[in-house]
Design a protein around this motif. Structure first.
Motif, PDB file in Angstrom:
ATOM      1  N   VAL A 180      -2.272  11.756  -7.605  1.00 40.72           N
ATOM      2  CA  VAL A 180      -2.131  12.074  -9.031  1.00 40.72           C
ATOM      3  C   VAL A 180      -3.504  12.230  -9.680  1.00 40.72           C
ATOM      4  CG1 VAL A 180      -1.337  11.180 -11.233  1.00 40.72           C
ATOM      5  CG2 VAL A 180       0.128  10.978  -9.210  1.00 40.72           C
ATOM      6  N   THR A 181      -4.429  11.337  -9.335  1.00 40.58           N
ATOM      7  CA  THR A 181      -5.788  11.418  -9.878  1.00 40.58           C
ATOM      8  C   THR A 181      -6.459  12.726  -9.494  1.00 40.58           C
ATOM      9  OG1 THR A 181      -5.981   9.005  -9.767  1.00 40.58           O
ATOM     10  CG2 THR A 181      -8.033  10.263  -9.953  1.00 40.58           C
ATOM     11  N   HIS A 182      -6.355  13.040  -8.222  1.00 44.08           N
ATOM     12  CA  HIS A 182      -6.992  14.264  -7.727  1.00 44.08           C
ATOM     13  C   HIS A 182      -6.363  15.509  -8.345  1.00 44.08           C
ATOM     14  CE1 HIS A 182      -8.160  11.798  -3.921  1.00 44.08           C
ATOM     15  NE2 HIS A 182      -9.022  11.604  -4.951  1.00 44.08           N
ATOM     16  N   LEU A 195       0.825  -1.221   0.000  1.00 45.74           N
ATOM     17  CA  LEU A 195       0.000   0.000   0.000  1.00 45.74           C
ATOM     18  C   LEU A 195       0.854   1.264   0.000  1.00 45.74           C
ATOM     19  CD1 LEU A 195      -2.611  -1.125   2.704  1.00 45.74           C
ATOM     20  CD2 LEU A 195      -2.844  -1.253   0.228  1.00 45.74           C
ATOM     21  N   ASP A 196       2.166   1.112  -0.272  1.00 44.68           N
ATOM     22  CA  ASP A 196       3.049   2.273  -0.199  1.00 44.68           C
ATOM     23  C   ASP A 196       2.644   3.400  -1.142  1.00 44.68           C
ATOM     24  OD1 ASP A 196       4.551   1.149   1.762  1.00 44.68           O
ATOM     25  OD2 ASP A 196       6.157   0.415   0.459  1.00 44.68           O
ATOM     26  N   HIS A 197       2.050   3.061  -2.278  1.00 42.10           N
ATOM     27  CA  HIS A 197       1.783   4.088  -3.303  1.00 42.10           C
ATOM     28  C   HIS A 197       0.302   4.449  -3.407  1.00 42.10           C
ATOM     29  CE1 HIS A 197       5.900   3.478  -4.451  1.00 42.10           C
ATOM     30  NE2 HIS A 197       5.677   2.196  -4.712  1.00 42.10           N
ATOM     31  N   ILE A 198      -0.546   4.039  -2.460  1.00 42.40           N
ATOM     32  CA  ILE A 198      -1.973   4.340  -2.520  1.00 42.40           C
ATOM     33  C   ILE A 198      -2.231   5.830  -2.506  1.00 42.40           C
ATOM     34  CG2 ILE A 198      -2.142   3.982  -0.015  1.00 42.40           C
ATOM     35  CD1 ILE A 198      -5.002   3.110  -0.417  1.00 42.40           C
ATOM     36  N   ALA A 199      -1.585   6.536  -1.600  1.00 45.68           N
ATOM     37  CA  ALA A 199      -1.804   7.980  -1.518  1.00 45.68           C
ATOM     38  C   ALA A 199      -1.243   8.683  -2.753  1.00 45.68           C
ATOM     39  CB  ALA A 199      -1.159   8.535  -0.246  1.00 45.68           C
ATOM     40  N   ALA A 259      -1.003  14.386   0.145  1.00 45.65           N
ATOM     41  CA  ALA A 259       0.406  14.620   0.471  1.00 45.65           C
ATOM     42  C   ALA A 259       0.747  14.137   1.874  1.00 45.65           C
ATOM     43  CB  ALA A 259       0.725  16.104   0.316  1.00 45.65           C
ATOM     44  N   ALA A 260      -0.172  14.416   2.844  1.00 46.44           N
ATOM     45  CA  ALA A 260       0.081  13.978   4.226  1.00 46.44           C
ATOM     46  C   ALA A 260       0.114  12.456   4.326  1.00 46.44           C
ATOM     47  CB  ALA A 260      -0.981  14.545   5.148  1.00 46.44           C
ATOM     48  N   ALA A 261      -0.821  11.798   3.621  1.00 44.25           N
ATOM     49  CA  ALA A 261      -0.846  10.325   3.665  1.00 44.25           C
ATOM     50  C   ALA A 261       0.394   9.737   3.010  1.00 44.25           C
ATOM     51  CB  ALA A 261      -2.107   9.808   2.982  1.00 44.25           C
ATOM     52  N   ALA A 262       0.825  10.343   1.882  1.00 43.74           N
ATOM     53  CA  ALA A 262       2.040   9.846   1.225  1.00 43.74           C
ATOM     54  C   ALA A 262       3.263   9.998   2.125  1.00 43.74           C
ATOM     55  CB  ALA A 262       2.238  10.581  -0.093  1.00 43.74           C
ATOM     56  N   ALA A 263       3.327  11.133   2.833  1.00 43.62           N
ATOM     57  CA  ALA A 263       4.453  11.360   3.749  1.00 43.62           C
ATOM     58  C   ALA A 263       4.432  10.345   4.894  1.00 43.62           C
ATOM     59  CB  ALA A 263       4.402  12.781   4.298  1.00 43.62           C
TER      60      ALA A 263
END
Length: 873
Positions: free
Chosen positions: A39-41, A30-34, A76-80
């Motif tokens: 990117v979609t958003h 799930l590393d790239h879910i955010a 961005a926060a979730a990816a971080a």
């Protein structure tokens, strides 16, 4: 796993490390879910911003860019959080919980975005709101399909979006049905993933165990593994095998296994046959192709696949090098002495047997040396066993150097050595070797800074070829050694038949001693012990005596050591103790009885009970019994020595240290043992009054020491009034010696004890030993040579008979026939004789007749020893 467990597995706290590992694997997917959602958003938001740039102004609920911006910020926060989860040490289940909240928040904001885009005030082509919502819902489903909790969250937000934006109920229902299908699909995938993951974890655990077992086995040094491919080249090898070739294991991979084996051994060829024929083999011993002597034991099995194709060999190996070295060392130790490297007792016996067999065949004799070191025990006792061991090694080197090619030297144990000289029977050569051996062994040694001097005694026996055995030869050499040590040590002695008779006589005497008590041949004598202050009898010393029916009186110096050697001293000592106490019971209560206790008796575990029973039997007060103990007790000191002292003191008996000042006397004995009295040895007492003697200083020191320790002192061997006067002046508390009486029988001792006093009787001083035989001499008197006769010759002077008159004070030089020259001064003169005092002390041994040395006794030459022309023929 149940559906409920699969649904909530990702957000539930793991119960085990295996579940935590599975959850970590799932989070890594799930590393790239955010990032994907972001990117979609971003793409949708940019498109909407481009289309609405002219119509959207200000901050209002209807502005779609506001929820789009918030969504992008959440992405961005979730990816971080996903990127830095390891540094933040976030648990996997906590992270998935956060992702569920993240998806819920994003879904709600995206609904806001859709509502804003769908406002009637904006006219967008292709119905932008449904498209944006569909894109967001679809991407949310794509990224969350792996986790049931995430897809379930996405299902809820999708249903809410459909209800908010759709004008009919059909679309929300379709969305809900589709979402439920996705949830079911995700749960099924979750169950499959977890089942597969658990199997994988089990396999990994088994693999780790196998690896650990292999590592432990290899690291233990008990063996190593090897594997080859179908071509016979190594595909795996343990580092332990590589260590034998001083390289790393990877350097051996790809080499032919047979290249590692020595080809010049039959076992190596056997192993090559097994490998080429693809036969299993077990415990084949081979030699490594190395410069060192390395041996392996190999076992292996061929490997085939399911189709029967040969894949190679796999097996195990064991290093036999140390085992073989150990076996060789065990064999060596069984034949050689580990300390000196000389042949041991068993090897020397084998050497002697072979020498005697060879002597029989060649009709040549065989000689045997038994060598015993003198004063070696002193070295061990004073300098310690490490120095003693180093000394033995140096002695062994000297013995080998002396013997050279003449014979084989071995060590029997302790300080005993043996030398076998096959074919050597020449008396002159044997004497020369024996003298050289004693001389070399007696030279000083330098060990760890200590100068060590010892000696050696040698017993020699010669074997008659075909007529003697190894046992008889050893017995004869042992008797010769005994005679050499008895002659003063540092001697060598050849066996003589008379020695056997002496040994037999000793055996007869031992047998007689065993019966002496029962036959009443032993009796106890009592010597008075007198108070130095008033000559009152304060006690007696009990002394055992033996009247042999045939030999007469036998000295205690002869039968007491014999009793100690043959184990009779305990029985004799108990008898003396009981007899002496029975006699003491008849004396006044203030008179003590002193009984000697040998070291062997003292170390008897039952000695305290023996003393206690004797006291109870006779009724004598324990304080009247004085046990005299020598330093030998401490030389054989064990763990029970202190306990025995304490138990004897608890009985109330007195303890005296006998023969103090001789042997290995140590002040430590006085500190460790609770003595009541110190007995000063007679060697310090006799002649102590002489002006040339230092004995008085020694006695004074002993008395001072005893007074400081609150102990009595007893001077033994007092015989003259001068010595008695000196002993009293020096402060000794008790006196024992011939001046107050010799040892007497019990009845006489009873009379002395009842009279309570004895008077000193004896010479005023000690007279020098005198040689009473007449000796002729030539004297120079008034410049003329005159023949004179000497009588009563002592170390200080002599009585001289002469026809010429001399005056006192005249200095005379004379030459005694057979003794040599002396000089002196005339001290008195009468008609026909005068007394001369020698200038220097005269050695009376100069007057003794020249005796034939022990080593010079002529030996009867055996019939097989040839000399002269007979030997040459």
């Amino acid at each position: 796993m149940s559906i409920s467990e699969a649904l909530w597995f990702d957000v539930r706290r793991p119960d085990s490390s295996d579940e935590a590992s599975l959850l970590d694997w799932r989070v890594s997917g799930l590393d790239h879910i955010a990032l994907l959602l972001g990117v979609t958003h971003v793409i949708v938001a940019i498109g909407c911003a481009f289309l609405l740039s002219s119509k959207v102004t200000g901050f209002s609920f209807d502005n779609p860019l506001i929820p789009a911006g918030l969504v992008i910020a959440l992405d961005a926060a979730a990816a971080a959080a996903l990127h830095f989860r390891e540094k933040a040490n976030l648990a996997s289940h906590t992270l998935i919980r956060g992702l569920c909240a993240y998806l819920g928040a994003v879904g709600l904001l995206w609904i806001w975005f859709g509502l804003a885009v769908a406002d009637d005030s904006f006219i967008l082509p292709l119905s932008a709101a449904p498209i944006a919502m569909s894109v967001g819902i679809a991407m949310g489903a794509i990224v969350s399909i792996q986790s049931p909790p995430l897809i379930f969250t996405n299902m809820i937000t999708s249903a809410l979006a459909a209800i908010a934006l759709a004008g009919t109920t059909i679309i929300p229902a379709a969305v809900i049905v589709l979402s439920m299908a996705l949830v079911a699909y995700s749960i099924a995938g979750e169950r499959s993933f977890i089942a597969t993951g658990r199997k994988r974890l089990n396999l990994d655990a088994e693999a780790r165990k196998a690896v650990n077992f292999v590592d432990e086995f290899e690291n233990s040094g008990r063996g190593w593994f090897w594997e080859t491919n179908a071509e016979g080249t190594l595909s795996y090898v343990s580092q332990q095998l590589a260590d034998d070739f001083k390289c790393e294991a990877p350097e051996l991979l790809g080499r032919q296994f047979t290249d590692l084996l020595s080809a010049d051994t039959s076992h190596g060829k056997t192993l090559g046959f097994h490998l080429s024929a693809r036969f299993p083999f077990s415990d084949v011993v081979v030699t490594a192709a190395s410069d060192e002597d390395i041996h392996w034991s190999l076992s292996g099995n061929p490997i085939f696949d399911e189709r029967g194709r040969f894949l190679g060999f796999r097996g195990i190996g064991t290093d036999l090098t140390e085992q073989r070295r150990s076996e060789q060392e065990i064999t060596r130790l069984a034949r050689f002495d580990s300390l000196t490297g000389l042949p041991n007792r068993a090897m020397m016996r084998q050497t002697l047997d072979e020498a005697l067999r060879n002597a029989t065949n060649r009709q040549k004799g065989c000689a045997l040396f038994l060598i015993d070191l003198d004063r070696f025990k002193n070295v061990n006792d004073t300098l310690g066993h490490p120095v003693g061991d180093a000394l033995l090694r140096q002695v062994a080197d000297r013995l080998k150097s002396v013997m050279g090619d003449h014979g084989q030297v071995g060590r029997l144990g302790g300080d005993e050595f043996k030398a076998v000289l096959p074919g050597t029977v020449d008396i002159g050569l044997l004497e020369s070797l024996a003298r050289t051996l004693i001389e070399q062994v007696s030279r000083p040694y330098n060990i760890e800074g200590h100068r060590v001097v010892i000696g050696a005694s040698v017993g020699v026996s010669i074997g008659d070829p075909g007529r003697c055995t190894a046992d008889s030869l050893i017995r004869d050499a042992d008797l010769a050694l005994y005679a050499a040590k008895g002659a003063g040590r540092g001697k060598h002695c050849f066996y003589e038949p008379s020695m056997h008779s002496e040994a037999s006589d000793r055996q007869v005497l031992e047998n007689d001693l065993r019966q002496a008590i029962d036959k009443g041949e032993l009796w106890v004598a009592y010597q008075p012990i007198v108070s130095a202050a008033g000559e009152d009898v304060c006690g007696f010393e009990a002394l055992v005596r033996w009247n042999h029916p045939l030999r007469g009186r036998i000295s205690p110096d002869k039968f007491i050591p014999l009793a100690e050697e043959c184990g009779l001293i305990g029985r004799i000592g108990t008898w003396v103790l009981e007899t002496a106490l029975e006699e003491a019971a008849k004396w006044p209560d203030n008179v003590r009885i002193a009984v000697n206790l040998s070291p062997i008796q003292f170390n008897d575990p039952g000695i305290v009970d023996i003393v206690s029973n004797a006291l109870n039997k006779t009724g004598v007060r324990s304080s009247r019994l004085e046990l005299e103990i020598t330093e030998g007790v401490f030389l054989a000191e064990g763990e029970t020595t202190d306990d025995t002292f304490a138990r004897l003191k608890d009985l109330g008996v007195r303890l005296a240290l006998d023969d103090f000042g001789t042997g290995y006397s140590s002040l430590g004995y006085l500190k460790k043992a609770p003595f009541d009295k110190i007995k000063i040895d007679q060697s310090f007492v006799r002649g102590a009054a002489s002006k040339t003697s230092r004995n008085s200083a020694i006695i004074r020191a002993i008395v001072t020491l005893a007074e400081s320790l609150d102990m009595d002192t007893c001077a033994e061997g007092v015989e003259t009034h001068d010595d008695l006067h000196l002993i009293r002046e020096l402060g000794c508390s008790h006196i024992q010696g011939y001046i107050f009486g010799k040892p007497v029988e019990g009845e006489d001792a009873r009379g002395i004890a009842n009279s309570s006093r004895v008077e000193a009787e004896g010479f005023q001083c000690v007279r020098e030993p005198r040689q009473r035989l007449m000796r002729r001499a030539l004297a120079s008197i008034d410049g003329k040579a005159v023949e004179v006769r000497l009588r009563n010759i002592s170390a200080m002077g002599a009585l001289v008979e002469s026809d010429r008159a001399v005056a006192p004070g005249t200095r005379i030089a004379m030459d005694i026939v057979g003794a040599g020259p002396v000089e002196g001064v005339v001290r008195w003169a009468q008609s026909g004789k005068f007394g001369i005092q020698f200038n220097d002390s005269f050695q009376l041994s100069r007057l003794a007749p020249k005796k034939q040395k022990l080593n010079d006794v002529p030996m009867l030459q055996p019939w097989y020893v040839g000399t002269g022309q007979k030997a040459a023929s």
